[in-house]
Write a protein that holds these residues in place. Structure first.
Motif, short mmCIF file in Angstrom:
data_model
loop_
_atom_site.label_atom_id
_atom_site.label_comp_id
_atom_site.label_asym_id
_atom_site.label_seq_id
_atom_site.Cartn_x
_atom_site.Cartn_y
_atom_site.Cartn_z
N ILE A 38 -52.18 -50.51 11.62
CA ILE A 38 -53.03 -51.22 12.81
C ILE A 38 -54.20 -50.11 13.20
O ILE A 38 -53.78 -49.36 13.68
N VAL A 39 -55.41 -50.64 13.17
CA VAL A 39 -56.51 -50.04 13.62
C VAL A 39 -57.30 -50.79 14.90
O VAL A 39 -57.43 -51.81 14.70
N THR A 56 -53.79 -53.23 26.22
CA THR A 56 -53.48 -53.77 24.91
C THR A 56 -53.14 -52.87 23.93
O THR A 56 -51.91 -52.78 23.42
N ALA A 57 -54.13 -51.73 23.79
CA ALA A 57 -53.90 -50.70 22.79
C ALA A 57 -52.57 -49.81 23.11
O ALA A 57 -51.91 -49.46 22.13
N ALA A 64 -45.68 -51.25 18.13
CA ALA A 64 -45.84 -51.60 16.86
C ALA A 64 -44.65 -50.82 15.94
O ALA A 64 -44.26 -49.76 16.08
N SER A 65 -44.33 -51.68 14.82
CA SER A 65 -43.41 -51.29 13.80
C SER A 65 -44.08 -50.38 12.64
O SER A 65 -43.37 -49.82 11.87
N LEU A 69 -53.85 -46.59 14.76
CA LEU A 69 -54.98 -45.79 14.68
C LEU A 69 -55.76 -46.22 15.87
O LEU A 69 -56.27 -47.30 15.49
N VAL A 70 -56.12 -45.60 16.96
CA VAL A 70 -56.94 -46.01 17.80
C VAL A 70 -58.29 -45.15 17.81
O VAL A 70 -58.17 -43.97 17.82
N VAL A 71 -59.28 -45.77 17.61
CA VAL A 71 -60.63 -45.38 17.56
C VAL A 71 -61.33 -45.43 18.90
O VAL A 71 -61.41 -46.68 19.42
#
Length: 72
Positions: A38-39, A56-57, A64-65, A69-71
């Protein structure tokens, strides 16, 4: 990089329009799509929040399973 090779690296996924909280929907859709990753973009509304994830992030990173990746 050769553009012909670059095109093979990406794919398009249709959007999802579902009622509910986005954080939970994103986690559920990742499972149903058998996603590998998930990005997400980071929410940044001020100087202090630059160091924090949006709610949310943060939820998705913790629930999340699949890897997230958080940009910026």
């Amino acid at each position: 990089m050769d553009s012909r090779k670059l095109g093979k690296c990406f794919f398009e996924q249709p959007g999802v329009n579902a009622p509910g909280k986005p954080n939970k929907i994103i986690c559920e859709e990742a499972v149903s799509l058998d996603a590998d990753l998930i990005v997400l973009g980071k929410s940044s509304k001020g100087k202090i929040s630059k160091f924090l994830l949006g709610s949310t992030a943060a939820y998705i990173v913790n629930h999340a399973s699949v890897p997230v990746l958080v940009v910026p």
